[in-house]
Design an enzyme around this catalytic site. Structure first.
Site, short mmCIF file in Angstrom:
data_model
loop_
_atom_site.label_atom_id
_atom_site.label_comp_id
_atom_site.label_asym_id
_atom_site.label_seq_id
_atom_site.Cartn_x
_atom_site.Cartn_y
_atom_site.Cartn_z
CB SER A 20 13.75 -2.40 42.36
OG SER A 20 14.28 -1.59 43.39
CB CYS A 21 9.36 -1.62 45.58
SG CYS A 21 9.71 -2.78 46.92
#
Length: 284
Positions: free
Chosen positions: A239-240
């Site tokens: 994720s980011c």
């Protein structure tokens, strides 16, 4: 580094193969607005010979309110055909930052069922630093059919990530900077909550890169993940902020031989704006 046309290739490898008839080079440069850089203008001024421009914001799901979500397979096929990218091609993706957004397009091709795609290690800056040529000519394009076979296991939505966070059976790994992960730095989008997905570990994407923006070796990468408390024996969801740099983690995992990874496409742009899911702050 050892070149792998399915993950990462060097500038020397690309220079040696640049004139191969079934090679396609894509410039996938993308920048945050505050950097004041125009990826398309930079491409028009100077790009690797024969490269085509891949617009991450345009080749996306127009039906979604979230930024540059993965496009439907039909749209991807149609855009790639118009760019002259199709079945049987070896694709090499690069960007103007060294390694920032190119991995996102590598992931998109993998998501659509294409494995013969690699990221250029160090991107355009290293290509030029190594003395290789650039041009400002538009590419000559011939239509080529591309078949998409959507790989559901490579992408996750908010419901699946929420379940993974609660059960702990899948490790969530966040590529954002430590300040944003801990909730100490402000979020770039208004109304977004600070912090991270409960139970997530933090591996800022730049900790996987050398000073020249090339990727660290698989052994060095493994050490970075382990130092961050990531259990590499588990499946991993990356994720980011908006699904761009999460793909760098995915690329790093793939190079290490970790084959149970997926990417949370909505990432913090979705999770941080949703009142239905919990947020943690501080260290993991």
């Amino acid at each position: 580094m050892s070149d792998d046309p399915r993950t990462l290739v060097s500038t020397d490898w690309l220079a040696a193969h640049l004139k191969d008839p079934d090679l396609r080079v894509l410039d996938a440069s993308w920048y945050l607005p505050e950097l004041g850089r125009n990826a398309r203008e930079e491409f028009d001024a100077a790009h690797i010979p024969g490269a085509r421009f891949f617009d991450i914001d345009d080749i996306s799901d127009a039906r979604s309110d979230l930024p540059h979500m993965a496009p439907p397979p039909e749209k991807f096929m149609s855009r790639m055909r118009a760019m002259g990218v199709g079945d049987g091609h070896q694709v090499v993706v690069y960007d103007g930052a060294g390694l920032l957004s190119a991995a996102r397009v590598w992931w998109l091709f993998r998501l659509m069922g294409h494995r013969d795609v690699a990221v250029l290690d160090g991107g355009l800056p290293k290509w030029q630093a190594d003395g290789h040529p650039v041009e400002d000519m538009p590419p000559i394009i011939k239509d080529r059919h591309l078949t998409a076979r959507f790989q559901n296991h490579l992408v996750r939505d908010v419901t699946q990530v929420s379940q993974a966070s609660k059960l702990g059976s899948i490790q969530v790994v966040d590529a954002r900077a430590a300040g944003r992960f801990k909730g100490e730095a402000p979020e770039p989008r208004e109304g977004m909550r600070p912090g991270h997905i409960p139970g997530a570990r933090n591996v800022p994407y730049d900790t996987l890169l050398n000073a020249d923006k090339t990727m660290k070796t698989p052994d060095e990468t493994r050490a970075v993940f382990e130092a961050a408390g990531v259990d590499l024996a588990k499946p991993i969801i990356t994720s980011c902020g908006s699904g761009i740099t999460a793909a760098i983690l995915a690329l790093a995992l793939d190079r290490m031989g970790h084959d149970q990874w997926s990417l949370y496409d909505g990432s913090w742009a979705e999770w941080g704006m949703s009142p239905m899911v919990p947020v943690a702050t501080g260290d993991a």
